[in-house]
Design a protein around this motif. Structure first.
Motif, PDB file in Angstrom:
ATOM      1  N   THR A  61       0.824  -1.199   0.000  1.00 54.47           N
ATOM      2  CA  THR A  61       0.000   0.000   0.000  1.00 54.47           C
ATOM      3  C   THR A  61       0.858   1.249   0.000  1.00 54.47           C
ATOM      4  OG1 THR A  61      -1.692  -1.179   1.241  1.00 54.47           O
ATOM      5  CG2 THR A  61      -1.868   1.204   1.184  1.00 54.47           C
ATOM      6  N   ILE A  62       1.947   1.228   0.789  1.00 55.36           N
ATOM      7  CA  ILE A  62       2.877   2.354   0.793  1.00 55.36           C
ATOM      8  C   ILE A  62       3.427   2.578  -0.612  1.00 55.36           C
ATOM      9  CG2 ILE A  62       5.178   3.071   1.529  1.00 55.36           C
ATOM     10  CD1 ILE A  62       3.398   3.536   3.767  1.00 55.36           C
ATOM     11  N   ALA A  63       3.785   1.505  -1.277  1.00 54.99           N
ATOM     12  CA  ALA A  63       4.321   1.616  -2.636  1.00 54.99           C
ATOM     13  C   ALA A  63       3.279   2.221  -3.567  1.00 54.99           C
ATOM     14  CB  ALA A  63       4.768   0.253  -3.148  1.00 54.99           C
ATOM     15  N   LEU A  64       1.999   1.820  -3.398  1.00 54.87           N
ATOM     16  CA  LEU A  64       0.921   2.385  -4.204  1.00 54.87           C
ATOM     17  C   LEU A  64       0.792   3.877  -3.948  1.00 54.87           C
ATOM     18  CD1 LEU A  64      -1.596   2.167  -6.027  1.00 54.87           C
ATOM     19  CD2 LEU A  64      -2.909   1.591  -3.975  1.00 54.87           C
ATOM     20  N   LEU A  65       0.853   4.264  -2.648  1.00 58.21           N
ATOM     21  CA  LEU A  65       0.741   5.672  -2.303  1.00 58.21           C
ATOM     22  C   LEU A  65       1.897   6.478  -2.873  1.00 58.21           C
ATOM     23  CD1 LEU A  65      -0.350   5.392   1.425  1.00 58.21           C
ATOM     24  CD2 LEU A  65      -1.730   6.232  -0.446  1.00 58.21           C
ATOM     25  N   GLY A  66       3.034   5.813  -3.070  1.00 57.30           N
ATOM     26  CA  GLY A  66       4.212   6.513  -3.549  1.00 57.30           C
ATOM     27  C   GLY A  66       4.358   6.542  -5.043  1.00 57.30           C
ATOM     28  N   THR A  67       3.465   5.924  -5.777  1.00 51.91           N
ATOM     29  CA  THR A  67       3.585   5.879  -7.232  1.00 51.91           C
ATOM     30  C   THR A  67       3.416   7.268  -7.834  1.00 51.91           C
ATOM     31  OG1 THR A  67       2.663   3.663  -7.281  1.00 51.91           O
ATOM     32  CG2 THR A  67       2.593   4.904  -9.331  1.00 51.91           C
ATOM     33  N   LEU A  68       4.239   7.611  -8.789  1.00 58.93           N
ATOM     34  CA  LEU A  68       4.143   8.887  -9.492  1.00 58.93           C
ATOM     35  C   LEU A  68       3.439   8.690 -10.822  1.00 58.93           C
ATOM     36  CD1 LEU A  68       4.849  11.813 -10.090  1.00 58.93           C
ATOM     37  CD2 LEU A  68       7.060  11.046 -10.933  1.00 58.93           C
ATOM     38  N   THR A  69       2.335   9.404 -10.986  1.00 57.83           N
ATOM     39  CA  THR A  69       1.621   9.376 -12.247  1.00 57.83           C
ATOM     40  C   THR A  69       2.061  10.564 -13.075  1.00 57.83           C
ATOM     41  OG1 THR A  69      -0.245   8.379 -11.124  1.00 57.83           O
ATOM     42  CG2 THR A  69      -0.661   9.316 -13.290  1.00 57.83           C
ATOM     43  N   ALA A  70       2.734  10.316 -14.164  1.00 59.82           N
ATOM     44  CA  ALA A  70       3.363  11.407 -14.918  1.00 59.82           C
ATOM     45  C   ALA A  70       2.404  11.998 -15.938  1.00 59.82           C
ATOM     46  CB  ALA A  70       4.626  10.897 -15.610  1.00 59.82           C
TER      47      ALA A  70
ATOM     48  N   TYR B 205      -0.654  16.528  -7.025  1.00 66.62           N
ATOM     49  CA  TYR B 205      -1.295  16.223  -5.744  1.00 66.62           C
ATOM     50  C   TYR B 205      -0.611  15.041  -5.080  1.00 66.62           C
ATOM     51  CZ  TYR B 205      -3.782  12.061  -7.503  1.00 66.62           C
ATOM     52  OH  TYR B 205      -4.082  10.817  -7.999  1.00 66.62           O
ATOM     53  N   GLN B 206      -0.880  14.910  -3.785  1.00 66.27           N
ATOM     54  CA  GLN B 206      -0.439  13.754  -3.021  1.00 66.27           C
ATOM     55  C   GLN B 206      -1.689  12.999  -2.588  1.00 66.27           C
ATOM     56  OE1 GLN B 206       2.809  14.750  -0.127  1.00 66.27           O
ATOM     57  NE2 GLN B 206       2.457  16.830  -0.869  1.00 66.27           N
TER      58      GLN B 206
ATOM     59  N   GLN C 203      -7.112  18.041  -2.158  1.00 64.09           N
ATOM     60  CA  GLN C 203      -7.013  17.828  -3.599  1.00 64.09           C
ATOM     61  C   GLN C 203      -7.392  16.400  -3.981  1.00 64.09           C
ATOM     62  OE1 GLN C 203      -3.199  19.120  -5.093  1.00 64.09           O
ATOM     63  NE2 GLN C 203      -3.934  21.214  -5.303  1.00 64.09           N
ATOM     64  N   SER C 204      -7.042  15.424  -3.148  1.00 59.83           N
ATOM     65  CA  SER C 204      -7.442  14.043  -3.433  1.00 59.83           C
ATOM     66  C   SER C 204      -8.956  13.914  -3.454  1.00 59.83           C
ATOM     67  CB  SER C 204      -6.852  13.085  -2.393  1.00 59.83           C
ATOM     68  OG  SER C 204      -5.481  12.871  -2.625  1.00 59.83           O
ATOM     69  N   LEU C 205      -9.619  14.670  -2.570  1.00 61.19           N
ATOM     70  CA  LEU C 205     -11.077  14.630  -2.536  1.00 61.19           C
ATOM     71  C   LEU C 205     -11.653  15.279  -3.793  1.00 61.19           C
ATOM     72  CD1 LEU C 205     -13.537  13.771  -0.888  1.00 61.19           C
ATOM     73  CD2 LEU C 205     -13.472  16.009   0.248  1.00 61.19           C
ATOM     74  N   VAL C 206     -11.055  16.360  -4.241  1.00 56.08           N
ATOM     75  CA  VAL C 206     -11.492  16.992  -5.498  1.00 56.08           C
ATOM     76  C   VAL C 206     -11.392  15.994  -6.645  1.00 56.08           C
ATOM     77  CG1 VAL C 206     -10.963  18.787  -7.201  1.00 56.08           C
ATOM     78  CG2 VAL C 206     -10.868  19.325  -4.757  1.00 56.08           C
ATOM     79  N   LYS C 207     -10.275  15.279  -6.696  1.00 59.90           N
ATOM     80  CA  LYS C 207     -10.080  14.300  -7.759  1.00 59.90           C
ATOM     81  C   LYS C 207     -11.063  13.140  -7.626  1.00 59.90           C
ATOM     82  CE  LYS C 207      -6.599  11.425 -10.042  1.00 59.90           C
ATOM     83  NZ  LYS C 207      -7.327  10.155  -9.959  1.00 59.90           N
ATOM     84  N   ALA C 208     -11.222  12.629  -6.404  1.00 57.46           N
ATOM     85  CA  ALA C 208     -12.093  11.473  -6.188  1.00 57.46           C
ATOM     86  C   ALA C 208     -13.545  11.788  -6.541  1.00 57.46           C
ATOM     87  CB  ALA C 208     -12.000  11.016  -4.737  1.00 57.46           C
TER      88      ALA C 208
ATOM     89  N   GLU D 250      -9.900   5.990  -3.488  1.00 59.42           N
ATOM     90  CA  GLU D 250      -8.921   6.849  -4.147  1.00 59.42           C
ATOM     91  C   GLU D 250      -7.553   6.740  -3.492  1.00 59.42           C
ATOM     92  OE1 GLU D 250      -7.012   9.641  -6.479  1.00 59.42           O
ATOM     93  OE2 GLU D 250      -8.988   8.781  -6.831  1.00 59.42           O
ATOM     94  N   LEU D 251      -7.538   6.616  -2.152  1.00 61.49           N
ATOM     95  CA  LEU D 251      -6.290   6.535  -1.409  1.00 61.49           C
ATOM     96  C   LEU D 251      -5.723   5.127  -1.352  1.00 61.49           C
ATOM     97  CD1 LEU D 251      -7.250   8.800   1.637  1.00 61.49           C
ATOM     98  CD2 LEU D 251      -5.896   9.451  -0.353  1.00 61.49           C
ATOM     99  N   GLY D 252      -6.531   4.142  -1.736  1.00 61.79           N
ATOM    100  CA  GLY D 252      -6.094   2.762  -1.631  1.00 61.79           C
ATOM    101  C   GLY D 252      -6.000   2.304  -0.190  1.00 61.79           C
TER     102      GLY D 252
END
Length: 313
Positions: free
Chosen positions: A11-20, A38-39, A44-49, A251-253
């Protein structure tokens, strides 16, 4: 236990993934879209979700320092960080303005230790290995903890590790303590893990919204609309905490209980920037300069831009 640890590391790895998304492009590109960094936490995550800004182009970053690097490269127009990344970014000659902040979030970052190690106070960590992400909000928390306990940074064996590196190091006792923020903080909480201290009384741990000067010049209307939506969405989430958890957990996994715990202590309303916020940030910057964590004095006050204050009061 091993299965549990591997799941959390994944899960940490998922949270750390960079979407380019839009990486390397300039502020005038993306067909007029606003390129948002965003992180996986915060408003901002809520705006996206909620798909509240459907015309935004989103890029995901593991931490504030990674996001400010993208801002410096011209890969994003706007993005949110903690209090330390803008200062480190300015020391690295990144151009930006600070256009919004949040109310304080002192309980959203903490020093975690294992209960069986017997640490009772931060002073007990003298000579011990302490992990944190360099240049993130927790860097300032470390400074204030050292100050409050009459210690120097040389009293600790500081290991600068990204969250995806620090979590397994903490789990496997390769470090004695981990200074970390939500939602990584909430992810790490489990039986046997103790909160040694949080930022209460030490650091405000605000969220800051940064924008590139080029985007402010070329996309002012898009930025104004985004700030408006950001404010409204954040307010909705605070007024509807259970619905917020349902929307954000996928959204946060994260499992809903983990997301709920993090949001209850870390989700705060947005606020306008002003001279007092500039003074607060300048104190942090001067503290980093004094400790030689950045190369010389920087004028972070000059980066305050209150043109969107009317949307945030």
């Amino acid at each position: 236990m091993r299965r549990f640890t591997l799941a959390l590391v994944s899960t940490i790895a998922l949270l750390g993934t960079l979407t380019a998304c839009g990486g390397g492009e300039k502020a005038g590109s993306e067909d007029g879209k606003l390129r948002v960094g965003y992180q996986r936490f915060g408003g901002q995550s809520l705006v996206k979700a909620r798909d509240a800004a459907p015309d935004a182009a989103w890029s995901l970053f593991e931490s504030g320092p990674a996001l400010t690097e993208a801002l410096k490269a011209g890969a994003i127009d706007i993005g949110q960080t903690g209090e330390a990344p803008p200062i480190f970014a300015l020391a690295g000659r990144t151009e930006f303005k600070i256009i919004a902040t949040s109310q304080p979030v002192p309980k959203g970052e903490a020093v975690l230790v294992k209960e069986d190690k017997g640490f009772k106070t931060f002073k007990d960590l003298k000579g011990k290995k302490v992990a944190l992400n360099k240049g993130s909000n927790v860097n300032w928390l470390l400074v204030k903890l050292l100050e409050a306990n009459g210690m120097k940074i040389t009293d600790l064996d500081v290991k600068y590790l990204k969250p995806a590196e620090a979590r397994p190091a903490f789990d496997n006792d390769q470090v004695d303590a981990w200074i970390i923020w939500d939602p990584y903080f909430s992810l790490a909480e489990r039986p046997g893990v103790q909160i040694l201290a949080d930022a209460t009384g030490l650091a405000n741990n605000r969220e800051y919204l940064l924008a590139s000067p080029e985007a402010l010049e070329k996309k002012p209307d898009l930025i104004r609309e985004f700030v408006r939506v950001y404010r409204e969405t954040t307010d909705w989430g605070i007024a509807n905490p259970e619905e917020r958890v349902k929307v954000l957990a996928p959204e946060l996994g994260l499992e809903e209980d983990v997301a709920r715990r993090a949001l209850e202590r870390s989700a705060q309303p947005l606020a306008p920037v002003d001279a007092a916020i500039g003074d607060e940030l300048q104190e942090i910057a001067d503290g980093f300069t004094e400790l030689q964590l950045i190369p010389g004095k920087v004028d972070i006050r000059s980066r305050i831009d209150d043109r969107f204050a009317d949307l945030l009061k």
